[in-house]
Design an enzyme around this catalytic site. Structure first.
Site, PDB file in Angstrom:
ATOM      1  N   SER A  68      -3.919 -23.574  11.842  1.00 36.38           N
ATOM      2  CA  SER A  68      -4.885 -22.721  11.228  1.00 36.38           C
ATOM      3  C   SER A  68      -4.442 -21.723  11.997  1.00 36.38           C
ATOM      4  O   SER A  68      -3.704 -21.069  13.196  1.00 36.38           O
ATOM      5  CB  SER A  68      -6.425 -22.464  11.244  1.00 36.38           C
ATOM      6  N   HIS A  71     -13.254 -26.710   8.862  1.00 36.43           N
ATOM      7  CA  HIS A  71     -12.659 -24.891   8.921  1.00 36.43           C
ATOM      8  C   HIS A  71     -11.998 -23.779   7.943  1.00 36.43           C
ATOM      9  O   HIS A  71     -12.356 -23.539   7.242  1.00 36.43           O
ATOM     10  CB  HIS A  71     -11.496 -24.740   9.809  1.00 36.43           C
ATOM     11  N   ASN A  72     -11.816 -24.973   6.986  1.00 41.97           N
ATOM     12  CA  ASN A  72     -11.279 -24.979   5.433  1.00 41.97           C
ATOM     13  C   ASN A  72     -12.650 -24.534   5.177  1.00 41.97           C
ATOM     14  O   ASN A  72     -12.376 -23.803   4.294  1.00 41.97           O
ATOM     15  CB  ASN A  72     -10.093 -25.604   5.390  1.00 41.97           C
ATOM     16  N   GLU A 110     -14.409 -21.699   5.642  1.00 41.88           N
ATOM     17  CA  GLU A 110     -13.116 -19.746   5.293  1.00 41.88           C
ATOM     18  C   GLU A 110     -13.938 -20.240   4.260  1.00 41.88           C
ATOM     19  O   GLU A 110     -13.970 -18.728   3.326  1.00 41.88           O
ATOM     20  CB  GLU A 110     -11.796 -20.762   5.798  1.00 41.88           C
ATOM     21  N   LYS A 154     -10.194 -29.398  11.173  1.00 40.94           N
ATOM     22  CA  LYS A 154      -8.977 -28.517  10.099  1.00 40.94           C
ATOM     23  C   LYS A 154      -9.890 -28.331   8.813  1.00 40.94           C
ATOM     24  O   LYS A 154      -9.572 -27.342   8.652  1.00 40.94           O
ATOM     25  CB  LYS A 154      -7.963 -28.954   9.974  1.00 40.94           C
TER      26      LYS A 154
HETATM   27  P1  NBP Z   1       5.061 -27.280   2.306  1.00 43.02           P
HETATM   28  O1  NBP Z   1       3.957 -27.912   2.799  1.00 43.02           O
HETATM   29  O2  NBP Z   1       5.469 -26.661   1.101  1.00 43.02           O
HETATM   30  O3  NBP Z   1       5.961 -28.626   2.165  1.00 43.02           O
HETATM   31  C1  NBP Z   1       7.857 -28.444   2.520  1.00 43.02           C
HETATM   32  C2  NBP Z   1       8.364 -28.867   3.567  1.00 43.02           C
HETATM   33  O4  NBP Z   1       8.284 -30.504   3.475  1.00 43.02           O
HETATM   34  C3  NBP Z   1      10.028 -29.608   3.367  1.00 43.02           C
HETATM   35  O5  NBP Z   1      10.944 -29.102   5.071  1.00 43.02           O
HETATM   36  C4  NBP Z   1      10.261 -29.942   2.664  1.00 43.02           C
HETATM   37  O6  NBP Z   1      12.023 -30.315   3.480  1.00 43.02           O
HETATM   38  C5  NBP Z   1       9.208 -31.070   2.969  1.00 43.02           C
HETATM   39  N1  NBP Z   1       9.579 -32.166   2.391  1.00 43.02           N
HETATM   40  C6  NBP Z   1       9.249 -32.677   1.518  1.00 43.02           C
HETATM   41 BR1  NBP Z   1       7.883 -31.340   0.471  1.00 43.02          BR
HETATM   42  N2  NBP Z   1       9.046 -33.747   1.041  1.00 43.02           N
HETATM   43  C7  NBP Z   1       9.748 -34.677   2.268  1.00 43.02           C
HETATM   44  C8  NBP Z   1      10.316 -35.656   2.472  1.00 43.02           C
HETATM   45  N3  NBP Z   1      10.071 -36.731   1.142  1.00 43.02           N
HETATM   46  N4  NBP Z   1      10.853 -36.303   2.978  1.00 43.02           N
HETATM   47  C9  NBP Z   1      11.015 -35.174   3.932  1.00 43.02           C
HETATM   48  N5  NBP Z   1      10.443 -33.877   4.424  1.00 43.02           N
HETATM   49  C10 NBP Z   1       9.613 -33.496   3.259  1.00 43.02           C
HETATM   50  O7  NBP Z   1       5.733 -26.771   3.972  1.00 43.02           O
HETATM   51  P2  NBP Z   1       4.446 -25.482   4.088  1.00 43.02           P
HETATM   52  O8  NBP Z   1       3.740 -24.262   3.995  1.00 43.02           O
HETATM   53  O9  NBP Z   1       5.391 -24.798   5.547  1.00 43.02           O
HETATM   54  O10 NBP Z   1       4.067 -26.536   5.115  1.00 43.02           O
HETATM   55  C11 NBP Z   1       4.006 -27.059   5.574  1.00 43.02           C
HETATM   56  C12 NBP Z   1       2.633 -28.006   5.834  1.00 43.02           C
HETATM   57  O11 NBP Z   1       1.237 -27.256   7.241  1.00 43.02           O
HETATM   58  C13 NBP Z   1       1.476 -28.263   4.601  1.00 43.02           C
HETATM   59  O12 NBP Z   1       1.301 -29.945   5.529  1.00 43.02           O
HETATM   60  C14 NBP Z   1       0.775 -27.188   4.969  1.00 43.02           C
HETATM   61  O13 NBP Z   1      -0.792 -28.547   4.002  1.00 43.02           O
HETATM   62  C15 NBP Z   1      -0.003 -27.300   6.636  1.00 43.02           C
HETATM   63  N6  NBP Z   1      -0.224 -25.132   6.425  1.00 43.02           N
HETATM   64  C16 NBP Z   1       0.349 -24.995   5.525  1.00 43.02           C
HETATM   65  C17 NBP Z   1      -0.080 -23.770   5.976  1.00 43.02           C
HETATM   66  C18 NBP Z   1       0.326 -22.357   4.942  1.00 43.02           C
HETATM   67  O14 NBP Z   1      -0.252 -21.744   5.518  1.00 43.02           O
HETATM   68  N7  NBP Z   1       1.396 -22.142   4.856  1.00 43.02           N
HETATM   69  C19 NBP Z   1      -0.872 -23.160   6.967  1.00 43.02           C
HETATM   70  C20 NBP Z   1      -2.017 -24.375   8.230  1.00 43.02           C
HETATM   71  C21 NBP Z   1      -1.685 -26.023   7.255  1.00 43.02           C
HETATM   72  P3  NBP Z   1      13.184 -30.148   2.244  1.00 43.02           P
HETATM   73  O15 NBP Z   1      12.952 -27.815   3.012  1.00 43.02           O
HETATM   74  O16 NBP Z   1      14.362 -30.365   2.340  1.00 43.02           O
HETATM   75  O17 NBP Z   1      12.673 -29.469   0.391  1.00 43.02           O
END
Ligand code: NBP
Length: 477
Positions: free
Chosen positions: A128, A186-187, A190, A183
């Site tokens: 988080s 937590h959300n 939130e 987690k």
């Molecule tokens: P995203 O949730 O937008 O995911 C994008 C990533 O997933 C890219 O690297 C993409 O690769 C990859 N991907 C996908 Br889509 N499908 C795939 C597949 N079939 N095989 C391999 N790779 C694949 O990214 P994020 O916002 O950085 O979040 C990442 C994780 O962290 C998520 O689970 C999210 O819930 C969690 N999270 C996010 C936050 C936040 O604030 N954003 C906070 C806490 C946790 P590509 O580049 O090739 O498309």
């Protein structure tokens, strides 16, 4: 070069987490389905540390020292399974797959079970703090096999946020899905915090008659007291922001339909399954979904309500103080409900989660970080088997002091027609817990009447049934 850790999935979260590891002196292997992202990271931030970019899965795995530590930061759901399917065959017993995405804990349990057969340690890790936290120190909630924490833990402690007393905001939460479960809650908390803050804002606006700018000042003041928290701090920032295009308060030009990604909803769904009353969190999730029903809201706009009548300005400041009391009391209830859900999940799945440790790792890095969490930790440290946060003397006393104001605020909200589902649900929960007698006795009577479902008596052991359709004598069931 061999890397101590690898990150696959280099969108905002993965990229920042990889940079965080590198800035802390670790050699980090990099991989992403689309190799352009890997190259972009190295190009932009290559000088921040030692990166080992890999184009193929094989190359990536080969770059990692053993036991391998492979962090997966891809979109939660099917992409996570796809990545596991791709990498698992390339790994050896003792290697770790660490899923840092927002996975559902039931998926984490399944993945952990499947990979365990192969000797691979699967660590479901809640992270988080958003992208800023991932880069500068998130709150980290790893689950999975305890032995994996021996080598992974120190690395996570290095990159995590630190609480004010310097303690890293990470702990081994428990086996399999425990980290992702925590987690999730937590959300959920939130969502509740945000809803309560939203209600406080609306009351200050409609009942106290204050402008967003004035309300921002009030939140800034609150942030120096017991409500001191990240969410109160950013609320003041958002409220004081002025839209450049129109010169109006930013909050007045944003469409008032809140979105959600699902972890709040899961918190409520799982609470229903576990039979845990998380009414405040549920109202927060419902409030977001209600806001999104544009057509329904449009069609309802002409429904009757009281005339708006803000308080005379001489009474506004005192009302704002009352709102602070209501907000604080409702917040205690939300956390009470959230921690109850964690305790229930821990019991159901045999996780043995230390609730004090959970509150301690939320003190820094995460979205709900707050001074308040120190108090929760103190409550659980003093009494690890605390049946409810409301049974803690300090919280009970604070609510006792707040309750008159809390009720007055709800009276004003009801009279003026300001929706306050979060404040109201929290107070109803509090009053229901306090109640000597609940109408549940009547419910039992009704159930026995129409369905012969039986009831228990206050004065004798056993189950009973009244012959409602006959002479109404009572029989032992
Ligand atoms: P995203 O949730 O937008 O995911 C994008 C990533 O997933 C890219 O690297 C993409 O690769 C990859 N991907 C996908 Br889509 N499908 C795939 C597949 N079939 N095989 C391999 N790779 C694949 O990214 P994020 O916002 O950085 O979040 C990442 C994780 O962290 C998520 O689970 C999210 O819930 C969690 N999270 C996010 C936050 C936040 O604030 N954003 C906070 C806490 C946790 P590509 O580049 O090739 O498309």
């Amino acid at each position: 070069t061999t890397a101590q850790i690898g990150v696959t999935g280099l969108a905002v979260m993965g990229r920042n987490l990889a940079r965080n590891f590198a800035r802390n002196g670790y050699t980090v292997a990099l991989h992403n389905r689309t190799a352009a992202r890997t190259r972009a990271l190295v190009e932009e931030f290559g000088d921040e540390g030692t990166f080992v970019p890999a184009e193929s899965a094989e190359e990536f795995v080969a770059a990692l020292e053993r036991p391998r530590r492979l962090v997966v930061m891809v979109k939660a759901g099917d992409p996570t399974d796809a990545v596991i399917k791709e990498f698992a065959p390339l790994l050896e017993p003792g290697d770790m797959i660490i899923d840092g995405g927002n996975a559902h804990f039931a998926d984490t349990r399944r993945r952990e079970r499947e990979l365990r057969e192969q000797g691979i340690h699967f660590v479901g890790m809640g992270v988080s703090g958003g992208e800023e936290g991932a880069l500068n120190g998130p709150s980290i909630m790893p689950g999975g096999p305890k032995e994996s924490y021996d080598s992974l833990g120190p690395m996570l402690e290095r990159i995590s946020a630190k609480a004010a007393d310097g303690t890293p905001c990470v702990t081994h939460v428990g086996p399999d899905g425990a980290g992702h479960f925590v987690k999730m809650v937590h959300n959920g908390i939130e969502y509740a915090d945000m809803q309560l803050i939203g209600e406080a804002y609306q009351l200050l606006r409609d009942v106290a008659g204050y402008s967003p700018d004035r309300i921002a000042e009030i939140f800034r003041t609150w942030n120096t007291g017991r409500l001191d928290s990240y969410l109160i701090e950013i609320t003041a920032e958002v409220l004081s922001h002025v839209d450049a295009a129109t010169g109006r308060p930013f909050v007045d030009v944003v469409v008032d339909q809140a979105e959600q990604k699902g972890t709040g909803r899961w918190t409520v769904q799982i609470a229903l399954d576990l039979g845990v009353p998380v009414s405040g969190i549920a109202e927060a999730v419902f409030a977001r979904s209600l806001s999104g029903h544009a057509a329904l809201r449009e069609a309802s706009r002409s429904l009757a309500g009281p005339k708006p009548s803000p308080l005379p300005q001489s009474e506004a400041a005192a009302f704002a103080d009352r709102v602070e009391q209501a907000l604080y009391a409702s917040k205690i209830v939300s956390y009470t409900q959230g921690f109850h859900e964690i305790a229930a999940g821990s019991e159901e799945y045999g996780w043995d989660i230390d609730l004090g440790a959970v509150s301690a790792i939320w003190r820094g890095g995460c979205i709900i970080r707050a001074a308040f969490l120190d108090r929760i930790r103190a409550a659980y440290d003093a009494r690890p088997d605390l049946p409810s946060l409301l049974s803690d003397e300090t919280f009970a006393r604070e609510i006792a002091e707040a309750q008159d104001d809390w009720r007055e605020v709800l009276v004003a909200a009801t009279r003026q027609g300001v929706p306050t589902p979060g404040f109201a649900a929290a107070l109803a929960y509090y009053d229901a817990l306090r109640a000597e007698r609940l109408p549940a006795a009547l419910t039992q009577g009704q159930r026995d009447f129409f369905g012969a479902h039986t009831y228990r008596r206050t004065d004798r052991d056993g189950s009973f049934h009244t012959l409602w359709g006959g002479d109404r004598t009572e029989e032992t069931a």
